[in-house]
Write an enzyme that holds these catalytic residues in place. Structure first.
Site, PDB file in Angstrom:
ATOM      1  N   LYS A 137       0.831  -1.214   0.000  1.00  0.00           N
ATOM      2  CA  LYS A 137       0.000   0.000   0.000  1.00  0.00           C
ATOM      3  C   LYS A 137       0.863   1.260   0.000  1.00  0.00           C
ATOM      4  CE  LYS A 137      -1.876  -1.108   3.926  1.00  0.00           C
ATOM      5  NZ  LYS A 137      -1.111  -2.359   4.192  1.00  0.00           N
ATOM      6  N   ARG A 165      -8.959   0.737   9.544  1.00  0.00           N
ATOM      7  CA  ARG A 165      -8.464  -0.603   9.833  1.00  0.00           C
ATOM      8  C   ARG A 165      -9.424  -1.384  10.710  1.00  0.00           C
ATOM      9  NH1 ARG A 165      -2.689   0.563   9.253  1.00  0.00           N
ATOM     10  NH2 ARG A 165      -1.413  -1.276   9.507  1.00  0.00           N
ATOM     11  N   ARG A 203      11.862  -5.582   4.487  1.00  0.00           N
ATOM     12  CA  ARG A 203      11.567  -4.137   4.335  1.00  0.00           C
ATOM     13  C   ARG A 203      12.575  -3.287   5.114  1.00  0.00           C
ATOM     14  NH1 ARG A 203       5.605  -1.963   5.218  1.00  0.00           N
ATOM     15  NH2 ARG A 203       5.770  -3.031   7.225  1.00  0.00           N
ATOM     16  N   ARG A 251      11.888  -1.630  10.727  1.00  0.00           N
ATOM     17  CA  ARG A 251      10.841  -1.282  11.691  1.00  0.00           C
ATOM     18  C   ARG A 251      10.773  -2.346  12.790  1.00  0.00           C
ATOM     19  NH1 ARG A 251       5.549   0.145   8.078  1.00  0.00           N
ATOM     20  NH2 ARG A 251       4.617  -0.933   9.851  1.00  0.00           N
ATOM     21  N   ARG A 257       0.442  -8.915  13.716  1.00  0.00           N
ATOM     22  CA  ARG A 257      -0.227  -7.994  12.785  1.00  0.00           C
ATOM     23  C   ARG A 257      -1.102  -8.744  11.795  1.00  0.00           C
ATOM     24  NH1 ARG A 257       4.760  -5.562  10.592  1.00  0.00           N
ATOM     25  NH2 ARG A 257       3.599  -4.029   9.406  1.00  0.00           N
TER      26      ARG A 257
HETATM   27  P1  ADP Z   1       2.384  -1.818   3.214  1.00  0.00           P
HETATM   28  O1  ADP Z   1       2.395  -0.316   3.145  1.00  0.00           O
HETATM   29  O2  ADP Z   1       1.143  -2.409   2.597  1.00  0.00           O
HETATM   30  O3  ADP Z   1       2.669  -2.365   4.581  1.00  0.00           O
HETATM   31  P2  ADP Z   1       4.896  -1.583   1.730  1.00  0.00           P
HETATM   32  O4  ADP Z   1       4.547  -0.730   0.554  1.00  0.00           O
HETATM   33  O5  ADP Z   1       5.673  -0.955   2.823  1.00  0.00           O
HETATM   34  O6  ADP Z   1       3.573  -2.329   2.286  1.00  0.00           O
HETATM   35  O7  ADP Z   1       5.702  -2.831   1.139  1.00  0.00           O
HETATM   36  C1  ADP Z   1       6.226  -3.844   2.015  1.00  0.00           C
HETATM   37  C2  ADP Z   1       7.596  -4.287   1.506  1.00  0.00           C
HETATM   38  O8  ADP Z   1       7.435  -4.957   0.248  1.00  0.00           O
HETATM   39  C3  ADP Z   1       8.582  -3.175   1.237  1.00  0.00           C
HETATM   40  O9  ADP Z   1       9.860  -3.617   1.604  1.00  0.00           O
HETATM   41  C4  ADP Z   1       8.479  -2.901  -0.261  1.00  0.00           C
HETATM   42  O10 ADP Z   1       9.712  -2.447  -0.794  1.00  0.00           O
HETATM   43  C5  ADP Z   1       8.162  -4.294  -0.779  1.00  0.00           C
HETATM   44  N1  ADP Z   1       7.254  -4.286  -1.942  1.00  0.00           N
HETATM   45  C6  ADP Z   1       6.177  -3.492  -2.145  1.00  0.00           C
HETATM   46  N2  ADP Z   1       5.555  -3.798  -3.305  1.00  0.00           N
HETATM   47  C7  ADP Z   1       6.272  -4.835  -3.824  1.00  0.00           C
HETATM   48  C8  ADP Z   1       6.137  -5.623  -5.021  1.00  0.00           C
HETATM   49  N3  ADP Z   1       5.155  -5.413  -5.889  1.00  0.00           N
HETATM   50  N4  ADP Z   1       7.053  -6.609  -5.219  1.00  0.00           N
HETATM   51  C9  ADP Z   1       8.051  -6.821  -4.334  1.00  0.00           C
HETATM   52  N5  ADP Z   1       8.211  -6.123  -3.208  1.00  0.00           N
HETATM   53  C10 ADP Z   1       7.345  -5.142  -2.954  1.00  0.00           C
HETATM   54  P1  AMP Z   2       1.456   0.651   9.014  1.00  0.00           P
HETATM   55  O1  AMP Z   2       2.583   1.601   8.795  1.00  0.00           O
HETATM   56  O2  AMP Z   2       0.234   0.984   8.221  1.00  0.00           O
HETATM   57  O3  AMP Z   2       1.886  -0.794   8.823  1.00  0.00           O
HETATM   58  O4  AMP Z   2       1.036   0.804  10.534  1.00  0.00           O
HETATM   59  C1  AMP Z   2       1.946   0.512  11.575  1.00  0.00           C
HETATM   60  C2  AMP Z   2       1.219   0.418  12.916  1.00  0.00           C
HETATM   61  O5  AMP Z   2       0.632   1.685  13.240  1.00  0.00           O
HETATM   62  C3  AMP Z   2       0.055  -0.575  13.000  1.00  0.00           C
HETATM   63  O6  AMP Z   2       0.483  -1.906  13.231  1.00  0.00           O
HETATM   64  C4  AMP Z   2      -0.717   0.016  14.179  1.00  0.00           C
HETATM   65  O7  AMP Z   2      -0.086  -0.263  15.409  1.00  0.00           O
HETATM   66  C5  AMP Z   2      -0.602   1.526  13.922  1.00  0.00           C
HETATM   67  N1  AMP Z   2      -1.687   2.004  13.039  1.00  0.00           N
HETATM   68  C6  AMP Z   2      -1.566   2.531  11.793  1.00  0.00           C
HETATM   69  N2  AMP Z   2      -2.763   2.857  11.282  1.00  0.00           N
HETATM   70  C7  AMP Z   2      -3.673   2.509  12.217  1.00  0.00           C
HETATM   71  C8  AMP Z   2      -5.102   2.556  12.283  1.00  0.00           C
HETATM   72  N3  AMP Z   2      -5.833   3.045  11.262  1.00  0.00           N
HETATM   73  N4  AMP Z   2      -5.710   2.091  13.402  1.00  0.00           N
HETATM   74  C9  AMP Z   2      -4.980   1.624  14.440  1.00  0.00           C
HETATM   75  N5  AMP Z   2      -3.657   1.526  14.440  1.00  0.00           N
HETATM   76  C10 AMP Z   2      -2.986   1.970  13.348  1.00  0.00           C
END
Ligand code: ADP
Ligand code: AMP
Length: 215
Positions: free
Chosen positions: A13, A88, A127, A160, A171
């Site tokens: 995302k 969420r 990541r 992270r 998660r």
């Molecule tokens: P989210 O925001 O849904 O938690 P991220 O965008 O942070 O996901 O992506 C999670 C990890 O996967 C990151 O390390 C990113 O670089 C990698 N990633 C994202 N999209 C792809 C893809 N299409 N193919 C391979 N790796 C990806």
């Molecule tokens: P994310 O960066 O989207 O993976 O979010 C990281 C963490 O932030 C989550 O695991 C939650 O602990 C908190 N968080 C982010 N967005 C929300 C939300 N909409 N509601 C509750 N917790 C959130």
């Protein structure tokens, strides 16, 4: 364009929202980024949210709803936004609907990032995120040009706390229990669109544009 991205942790995302922001100038509102920034700045919000986040738990609905309401009122979100990571939970989805109605706006698309769990785990464990701008990398799939440093602002990349195995597991569970009902909430409506979120970043981006631009 007013978009909501719903999907499991690691679904891509943030990566896709940042591409839309860069290429289409649609502001990304990522609640996770807002919380991580609050932690980095050691604000009251950051101090309250830190423990839940590290454990992979959600931050309370009331806190998140207030943050998003305030953010949506800022002028840059008037024309459009991508909400990344919110709503969420079902109460968050209901509160958002009320807010959007009150502001006389309309969500154009709710994008459901669909992806298998084994792929998520590989994405999350590799990541790495930049300390300054939150730019997203992957050790294998999206490596920076110079190991350990952000291409854009050259700040160090870090892992992270919630991308460690125990928090990842939690998660995933939280997503199943708390967030799947959000998809049920939207599925019955015409704004809902499923997205195949597997495959390479640019491939997913092309599919995303097809979904977003569909009339
Ligand atoms: P989210 O925001 O849904 O938690 P991220 O965008 O942070 O996901 O992506 C999670 C990890 O996967 C990151 O390390 C990113 O670089 C990698 N990633 C994202 N999209 C792809 C893809 N299409 N193919 C391979 N790796 C990806
Ligand atoms: P994310 O960066 O989207 O993976 O979010 C990281 C963490 O932030 C989550 O695991 C939650 O602990 C908190 N968080 C982010 N967005 C929300 C939300 N909409 N509601 C509750 N917790 C959130």
């Amino acid at each position: 364009m007013k978009l909501i991205f719903v999907g499991p942790p690691g679904g891509g995302k943030g990566t896709q929202a940042r591409l839309l922001q860069a290429r289409r100038a649609i502001p990304q509102i990522a609640t996770g980024d807002i919380l991580r920034e609050a932690i980095a700045q050691d604000t009251a919000l950051g101090r309250d949210a830190r423990r839940s986040m590290e454990a992979g738990e959600l931050v309370p609905d009331a806190v998140m709803i207030a943050i998003v309401e305030e953010r949506l009122r800022r002028p840059d979100a008037y024309e459009g936004f991508v909400l990344d990571g919110f709503p969420r939970t079902l109460p968050q989805a209901e509160a958002l609907e009320e807010t959007v109605n009150r502001m006389q706006r309309r969500i154009d698309r709710v994008v459901d990032f669909q992806i298998r769990e084994e792929i998520l785990i590989r994405r999350l464990s590799g990541r790495r995120v930049c300390q300054v701008g939150g730019h997203i990398y992957h050790l294998e799939y999206q490596p920076p040009r110079e190991a350990g440093l952000c291409d854009i602002d050259h700040s160090p990349l870090y892992q992270r706390d919630d991308d460690r195995p125990e928090a990842i597991r939690r998660r995933m569970e939280v997503y199943q229990v708390e967030t799947l009902p959000v998809l049920d909430f939207y599925q019955a409506r015409s704004v809902y669109a499923a997205l195949d979120a597997e495959g390479e970043v640019e491939e997913v981006y092309d599919r995303l544009l097809a979904v977003v631009d569909r009339r």
